[in-house]
Design a protein around this motif. Structure first.
Motif, PDB file in Angstrom:
ATOM      1  N   GLU A 108       0.778  -1.319  -0.192  1.00 26.06           N
ATOM      2  CA  GLU A 108      -0.083  -0.076  -0.055  1.00 26.06           C
ATOM      3  C   GLU A 108       0.744   1.302  -0.087  1.00 26.06           C
ATOM      4  O   GLU A 108       0.352   2.525  -0.089  1.00 26.06           O
ATOM      5  CB  GLU A 108      -1.027  -0.144   1.207  1.00 26.06           C
ATOM      6  CG  GLU A 108      -1.943  -1.086   1.176  1.00 26.06           C
ATOM      7  CD  GLU A 108      -3.086  -1.109   2.323  1.00 26.06           C
ATOM      8  OE1 GLU A 108      -2.890   0.115   3.115  1.00 26.06           O
ATOM      9  OE2 GLU A 108      -3.585  -1.939   2.499  1.00 26.06           O
ATOM     10  N   MET A 109       2.192   1.114   0.042  1.00 28.39           N
ATOM     11  CA  MET A 109       2.971   2.229   0.373  1.00 28.39           C
ATOM     12  C   MET A 109       2.957   3.071  -1.109  1.00 28.39           C
ATOM     13  O   MET A 109       3.210   4.463  -1.194  1.00 28.39           O
ATOM     14  CB  MET A 109       4.473   1.924   0.290  1.00 28.39           C
ATOM     15  CG  MET A 109       4.844   1.637   1.743  1.00 28.39           C
ATOM     16  SD  MET A 109       6.505   1.184   2.353  1.00 28.39           S
ATOM     17  CE  MET A 109       7.328   2.432   1.879  1.00 28.39           C
ATOM     18  N   VAL A 110       2.465   2.438  -2.237  1.00 23.34           N
ATOM     19  CA  VAL A 110       2.439   2.951  -3.680  1.00 23.34           C
ATOM     20  C   VAL A 110       1.478   4.168  -3.457  1.00 23.34           C
ATOM     21  O   VAL A 110       1.606   5.211  -4.209  1.00 23.34           O
ATOM     22  CB  VAL A 110       2.094   2.011  -4.815  1.00 23.34           C
ATOM     23  CG1 VAL A 110       1.805   2.559  -5.984  1.00 23.34           C
ATOM     24  CG2 VAL A 110       3.270   0.649  -4.696  1.00 23.34           C
ATOM     25  N   THR A 111       0.525   4.106  -2.739  1.00 22.68           N
ATOM     26  CA  THR A 111      -0.693   4.786  -2.761  1.00 22.68           C
ATOM     27  C   THR A 111      -0.819   5.609  -1.542  1.00 22.68           C
ATOM     28  O   THR A 111      -1.774   6.388  -1.435  1.00 22.68           O
ATOM     29  CB  THR A 111      -2.120   4.245  -3.112  1.00 22.68           C
ATOM     30  OG1 THR A 111      -2.198   3.224  -2.300  1.00 22.68           O
ATOM     31  CG2 THR A 111      -2.150   3.488  -4.520  1.00 22.68           C
ATOM     32  N   SER A 112       0.297   5.472  -0.595  1.00 20.74           N
ATOM     33  CA  SER A 112       0.227   6.073   0.794  1.00 20.74           C
ATOM     34  C   SER A 112       0.949   7.310   0.742  1.00 20.74           C
ATOM     35  O   SER A 112       2.038   7.219   0.506  1.00 20.74           O
ATOM     36  CB  SER A 112       0.487   5.055   1.962  1.00 20.74           C
ATOM     37  OG  SER A 112      -0.297   3.930   1.866  1.00 20.74           O
ATOM     38  N   CYS A 113       0.642   8.418   1.260  1.00 22.62           N
ATOM     39  CA  CYS A 113       1.129   9.680   1.457  1.00 22.62           C
ATOM     40  C   CYS A 113       1.679   9.759   2.864  1.00 22.62           C
ATOM     41  O   CYS A 113       1.395   9.259   3.989  1.00 22.62           O
ATOM     42  CB  CYS A 113       0.315  10.969   1.267  1.00 22.62           C
ATOM     43  SG  CYS A 113      -0.608  10.989  -0.343  1.00 22.62           S
ATOM     44  N   GLY A 114       3.044  10.231   2.958  1.00 22.95           N
ATOM     45  CA  GLY A 114       3.629  10.518   4.162  1.00 22.95           C
ATOM     46  C   GLY A 114       4.239   9.566   4.938  1.00 22.95           C
ATOM     47  O   GLY A 114       4.491   9.410   6.215  1.00 22.95           O
ATOM     48  N   VAL A 115       4.275   8.219   4.159  1.00 19.92           N
ATOM     49  CA  VAL A 115       5.115   7.057   5.020  1.00 19.92           C
ATOM     50  C   VAL A 115       6.453   7.382   5.324  1.00 19.92           C
ATOM     51  O   VAL A 115       6.943   7.127   6.560  1.00 19.92           O
ATOM     52  CB  VAL A 115       5.155   6.027   4.023  1.00 19.92           C
ATOM     53  CG1 VAL A 115       6.024   4.604   4.587  1.00 19.92           C
ATOM     54  CG2 VAL A 115       3.693   5.479   3.746  1.00 19.92           C
ATOM     55  N   ALA A 116       7.302   8.085   4.491  1.00 20.27           N
ATOM     56  CA  ALA A 116       8.534   8.514   5.089  1.00 20.27           C
ATOM     57  C   ALA A 116       8.804   9.572   5.771  1.00 20.27           C
ATOM     58  O   ALA A 116       9.444   9.390   6.950  1.00 20.27           O
ATOM     59  CB  ALA A 116       9.457   9.090   3.743  1.00 20.27           C
ATOM     60  N   ALA A 117       7.876  10.418   5.743  1.00 13.85           N
ATOM     61  CA  ALA A 117       7.522  11.545   6.836  1.00 13.85           C
ATOM     62  C   ALA A 117       7.119  10.806   8.350  1.00 13.85           C
ATOM     63  O   ALA A 117       7.841  11.184   9.243  1.00 13.85           O
ATOM     64  CB  ALA A 117       6.548  12.705   6.525  1.00 13.85           C
TER      65      ALA A 117
END
Length: 152
Positions: A97-106
């Motif tokens: 789901e990282m492909v469509t998730s915003c702010g994972v790295a943040a």
């Protein structure tokens, strides 16, 4: 979950950095070919933005390769002496789901910053984020990241 479904770690990682390497694909290929010929599997290849005709670039490998890395360095060293250091762990955040998730790295960086953990190197792909940290911070990093992504 916030896009991350799995967090793993790997210890005993060696970091090799070439500061001021020539900014060209050919130059970077030549550096890496030296290690390939020595039978060294490299990981987390990271290049800085160019500064004129120079870039800094780094890669990681298992500390088990230390002797072979040191033997290969003279053939790979060009303009500036390379920097080699150990004592790192690689933390991998994975999630389809990282492909469509915003702010994972943040979210990950914020959690680590709040725990006082410095990040030495970051590489990413559509499905994962790899973070190189000091090995002594590994347990704390895993705890805060699992909490940040509701995996604890």
């Amino acid at each position: 979950m916030y896009g991350v479904s799995k967090i793993t770690s790997e210890q005993n990682i060696l970091l090799t950095t070439f500061p001021g390497a020539q900014y060209s694909a050919q130059s970077l290929a030549e550096h890496l070919e030296v290690f390939a010929r020595a039978g060294i599997v490299v990981d987390m290849i990271c290049q800085s933005a160019p500064r004129g005709t120079a870039v800094d670039f780094s890669f990681t490998t298992s500390y088990d390769n230390f002797t072979r890395v040191m033997q290969a360095l003279p053939a790979a060293a060009k303009a500036h002496p390379p920097l080699v250091s150990g004592g790192y762990s690689k933390i991998n955040l994975f999630g389809e789901e990282m492909v469509t998730s915003c702010g994972v790295a943040a979210r990950a960086l914020s959690a680590l910053a709040q725990a006082g953990i410095e990040i030495v190197l970051i590489t990413t792909s559509d499905l994962d984020i790899s973070l190189l940290i000091r090995q002594q911070d590994e347990d704390t990093a895993l705890q805060v990241l699992q909490a940040a992504f509701s995996l604890a």
